[in-house]
Design a protein around this motif. Sequence first.
Motif, mmCIF file in Angstrom:
data_model
loop_
_atom_site.group_PDB
_atom_site.id
_atom_site.type_symbol
_atom_site.label_atom_id
_atom_site.label_comp_id
_atom_site.label_asym_id
_atom_site.label_seq_id
_atom_site.Cartn_x
_atom_site.Cartn_y
_atom_site.Cartn_z
ATOM 1 N N UNK A 26 0.810 -1.213 0.000
ATOM 2 C CA UNK A 26 0.000 0.000 0.000
ATOM 3 C C UNK A 26 0.844 1.263 0.000
ATOM 4 N N UNK A 27 1.874 1.280 0.830
ATOM 5 C CA UNK A 27 2.754 2.455 0.915
ATOM 6 C C UNK A 27 3.491 2.662 -0.411
ATOM 7 N N UNK A 28 3.964 1.575 -1.006
ATOM 8 C CA UNK A 28 4.708 1.676 -2.278
ATOM 9 C C UNK A 28 3.862 2.251 -3.412
ATOM 10 N N UNK A 29 2.542 2.041 -3.345
ATOM 11 C CA UNK A 29 1.694 2.589 -4.421
ATOM 12 C C UNK A 29 1.089 3.935 -4.036
ATOM 13 N N UNK A 30 1.532 4.483 -2.899
ATOM 14 C CA UNK A 30 1.135 5.845 -2.551
ATOM 15 C C UNK A 30 0.055 5.997 -1.502
ATOM 16 N N UNK A 31 -0.316 4.907 -0.852
ATOM 17 C CA UNK A 31 -1.314 5.016 0.213
ATOM 18 C C UNK A 31 -0.666 5.579 1.471
ATOM 19 N N UNK A 32 -1.484 6.224 2.287
ATOM 20 C CA UNK A 32 -1.006 6.736 3.568
ATOM 21 C C UNK A 32 -0.590 5.559 4.443
ATOM 22 N N UNK A 33 0.548 5.693 5.108
ATOM 23 C CA UNK A 33 1.087 4.602 5.918
ATOM 24 C C UNK A 33 0.116 4.131 6.999
ATOM 25 N N UNK A 34 -0.674 5.039 7.541
ATOM 26 C CA UNK A 34 -1.593 4.684 8.629
ATOM 27 C C UNK A 34 -2.791 3.852 8.159
ATOM 28 N N UNK A 35 -3.128 3.929 6.879
ATOM 29 C CA UNK A 35 -4.299 3.184 6.385
ATOM 30 C C UNK A 35 -3.956 2.119 5.345
ATOM 31 N N UNK A 36 -2.690 2.041 4.924
ATOM 32 C CA UNK A 36 -2.304 1.132 3.837
ATOM 33 C C UNK A 36 -2.637 -0.328 4.139
ATOM 34 N N UNK A 37 -2.278 -0.797 5.305
ATOM 35 C CA UNK A 37 -2.520 -2.198 5.655
ATOM 36 C C UNK A 37 -4.010 -2.519 5.661
ATOM 37 N N UNK A 38 -4.802 -1.663 6.283
ATOM 38 C CA UNK A 38 -6.246 -1.892 6.364
ATOM 39 C C UNK A 38 -6.891 -1.876 4.981
ATOM 40 N N UNK A 39 -6.481 -0.941 4.133
ATOM 41 C CA UNK A 39 -7.069 -0.866 2.786
ATOM 42 C C UNK A 39 -6.722 -2.096 1.961
ATOM 43 N N UNK A 40 -5.461 -2.500 2.000
ATOM 44 C CA UNK A 40 -5.060 -3.682 1.238
ATOM 45 C C UNK A 40 -5.778 -4.923 1.767
ATOM 46 N N UNK A 54 -5.859 2.227 -9.160
ATOM 47 C CA UNK A 54 -5.162 1.607 -8.026
ATOM 48 C C UNK A 54 -4.695 0.208 -8.389
ATOM 49 N N UNK A 55 -5.548 -0.538 -9.065
ATOM 50 C CA UNK A 55 -5.188 -1.892 -9.467
ATOM 51 C C UNK A 55 -4.006 -1.882 -10.436
ATOM 52 N N UNK A 56 -3.950 -0.885 -11.308
ATOM 53 C CA UNK A 56 -2.825 -0.756 -12.240
ATOM 54 C C UNK A 56 -1.537 -0.459 -11.474
ATOM 55 N N UNK A 57 -1.613 0.395 -10.456
ATOM 56 C CA UNK A 57 -0.434 0.683 -9.627
ATOM 57 C C UNK A 57 0.046 -0.586 -8.922
ATOM 58 N N UNK A 58 -0.898 -1.361 -8.418
ATOM 59 C CA UNK A 58 -0.557 -2.619 -7.751
ATOM 60 C C UNK A 58 0.084 -3.583 -8.748
ATOM 61 N N UNK A 59 -0.516 -3.707 -9.922
ATOM 62 C CA UNK A 59 0.020 -4.594 -10.956
ATOM 63 C C UNK A 59 1.449 -4.202 -11.313
ATOM 64 N N UNK A 60 1.682 -2.912 -11.515
ATOM 65 C CA UNK A 60 3.030 -2.444 -11.854
ATOM 66 C C UNK A 60 4.017 -2.749 -10.736
ATOM 67 N N UNK A 61 3.594 -2.519 -9.510
ATOM 68 C CA UNK A 61 4.469 -2.754 -8.354
ATOM 69 C C UNK A 61 4.815 -4.229 -8.200
ATOM 70 N N UNK A 62 3.864 -5.104 -8.503
ATOM 71 C CA UNK A 62 4.069 -6.541 -8.324
ATOM 72 C C UNK A 62 4.540 -7.249 -9.593
ATOM 73 N N UNK A 63 4.658 -6.500 -10.686
ATOM 74 C CA UNK A 63 5.204 -7.067 -11.919
ATOM 75 C C UNK A 63 4.287 -8.020 -12.654
ATOM 76 N N UNK A 64 2.985 -7.747 -12.593
ATOM 77 C CA UNK A 64 2.025 -8.548 -13.355
ATOM 78 C C UNK A 64 1.209 -7.618 -14.249
#
Length: 108
Positions: A26-40, A54-64
């Motif tokens: 969550x933090x790597x894709x730009x979410x606030x550190x305080x809510x990243x875990x809960x959102x993911x 958001x899904x595209x950011x996640x895909x890019x971060x995870x290489x899929x």
Amino acid sequence: MSNHNPIPMRLKEVRKKAKISQKALGVRIGMDESSASARMNQYEKGRHTPDVRTLKLIANELGVPLNYFFCEDDQMAEAVCLLAKLKDEDKSRVLSILREMSSQKELL
């Protein structure tokens, strides 16, 4: 397949394979550190679905590729990941083979 949403399962699967925590992703894709875990966690539990950006950011971060998250079976998920890694000319070759196999099956 019924109204099953493949996104939560695919997200959790690829995140674990990448050995990254929900919070770190969550933090790597730009979410606030305080809510990243809960959102993911909400995304992986299927309580909320990330928007396409958001899904595209996640895909890019995870290489899929983005479409990985929409695959309803494991073979298709693996296929889109492998296809995404190919050069354009190799993708064209694979598509030609698939078209040929598909048309042969229709003749049977």
